[in-house]
Enzyme design. Structure first.
Site, PDB file in Angstrom:
ATOM      1  N   ASP A  60       0.845  -1.187   0.000  1.00 27.47           N
ATOM      2  CA  ASP A  60       0.000   0.000   0.000  1.00 27.47           C
ATOM      3  C   ASP A  60       0.881   1.238   0.000  1.00 27.47           C
ATOM      4  O   ASP A  60       2.085   1.152   0.220  1.00 27.47           O
ATOM      5  CB  ASP A  60      -0.985  -0.007   1.170  1.00 27.47           C
ATOM      6  CG  ASP A  60      -0.298  -0.036   2.530  1.00 27.47           C
ATOM      7  OD1 ASP A  60       0.895  -0.393   2.595  1.00 27.47           O
ATOM      8  OD2 ASP A  60      -0.957   0.288   3.522  1.00 27.47           O
ATOM      9  N   PHE A  73       6.654   2.153  -4.232  1.00 28.44           N
ATOM     10  CA  PHE A  73       8.019   2.377  -3.744  1.00 28.44           C
ATOM     11  C   PHE A  73       8.538   3.784  -3.995  1.00 28.44           C
ATOM     12  O   PHE A  73       9.516   4.199  -3.381  1.00 28.44           O
ATOM     13  CB  PHE A  73       8.999   1.347  -4.323  1.00 28.44           C
ATOM     14  CG  PHE A  73       8.686  -0.068  -3.956  1.00 28.44           C
ATOM     15  CD1 PHE A  73       8.903  -0.523  -2.660  1.00 28.44           C
ATOM     16  CD2 PHE A  73       8.140  -0.953  -4.878  1.00 28.44           C
ATOM     17  CE1 PHE A  73       8.594  -1.828  -2.293  1.00 28.44           C
ATOM     18  CE2 PHE A  73       7.829  -2.266  -4.531  1.00 28.44           C
ATOM     19  CZ  PHE A  73       8.059  -2.710  -3.241  1.00 28.44           C
ATOM     20  N   HIS A 180      11.149  -9.606   0.148  1.00 27.30           N
ATOM     21  CA  HIS A 180      10.785  -8.189   0.050  1.00 27.30           C
ATOM     22  C   HIS A 180      11.986  -7.326   0.450  1.00 27.30           C
ATOM     23  O   HIS A 180      12.796  -7.736   1.296  1.00 27.30           O
ATOM     24  CB  HIS A 180       9.599  -7.908   0.965  1.00 27.30           C
ATOM     25  CG  HIS A 180       8.944  -6.595   0.729  1.00 27.30           C
ATOM     26  ND1 HIS A 180       9.376  -5.421   1.314  1.00 27.30           N
ATOM     27  CD2 HIS A 180       7.879  -6.259  -0.045  1.00 27.30           C
ATOM     28  CE1 HIS A 180       8.602  -4.421   0.913  1.00 27.30           C
ATOM     29  NE2 HIS A 180       7.687  -4.905   0.090  1.00 27.30           N
TER      30      HIS A 180
END
Length: 220
Positions: A60, A73, A180
């Site tokens: 999000d 990002f 991630h």
């Protein structure tokens, strides 16, 4: 407010079946919603489906006011220090291709065909994942199916993004998965994964122009 010009993305079923309900829910939420409404669909505005060659999925938007501007990002060019995930992305970019970028604005990637799409397009300020169940995921499912109608490179960082791989239609795609880039997981397989050179090698093998990961020019 009316939808901005998002080109051919407007044909997705989401905008007829799901967006009216989400729009109403956002209008009733009296919190500060990020990014501003005018930037909410920036990823789709800057990277139309016919230009999409690479898809990078985020989660999000940044919940800090002044950071998010509609691209996964990415942050506004004056944001210092960089969010930690983006800082790690830049560390991997440096290790992979020797590239150092001037700021955190990734709009130049978007304009080269890199769709920087969050799985939720809104977030209440200070409440990470606050709109996770609002219904945005259906848009992401449809975008993945639309883009995978032709060969596309997908960068799926972390389990949240990787669970969406089932929405990618079979095809001659490049699908890159790793941990991630967040500080909690970057050392578990993100660092050293070299996704940027892998994408360019794949594009080059197809006779397509590589992504200039270094270009910023104030993201114009």
């Amino acid at each position: 407010m009316p939808l901005p010009d998002i080109g051919a993305w407007r044909d997705l079923d989401f905008f007829a079946s799901d967006w009216p309900g989400i729009e109403a829910a956002l209008a009733q939420d009296d919190r500060d919603i990020l990014p501003p409404a005018t930037q909410r669909f920036a990823a789709l505005q800057l990277t139309p489906p016919e230009n999409t060659r690479v898809v990078i999925l985020g989660q999000d938007p940044y919940p800090t006011p002044g950071h998010a501007h509609g691209l996964a990002f990415s942050v506004e060019p004056d944001v210092v220090p960089l969010p930690r995930s983006l800082k790690n992305i830049y560390m991997e970019l440096q290790n992979d291709l020797g590239i150092t970028r001037p700021n955190g604005d990734l709009r130049d990637w978007a304009k080269q065909g890199v769709l920087l799409l969050n799985t939720s397009l809104s977030v209440p300020a200070g409440d990470a994942n606050g709109h996770k169940k609002l219904g945005w995921q259906r848009l992401v499912h449809q975008v993945l199916k639309r883009t995978s109608a032709r060969p596309t490179a997908y960068i799926l960082w972390g389990k949240s993004a990787q669970t969406l791989e089932s929405n990618i239609l079979p095809g001659d795609h490049l699908i890159l998965t790793s941990a991630h880039p967040s500080p909690l997981s970057a050392s578990r397989g993100f660092f050293g994964s070299k996704p940027f050179s892998a994408v360019n090698t794949w594009l080059n093998s197809r006779g397509e122009q590589e992504i200039d990961w270094a270009r910023n020019s104030e993201a114009a």
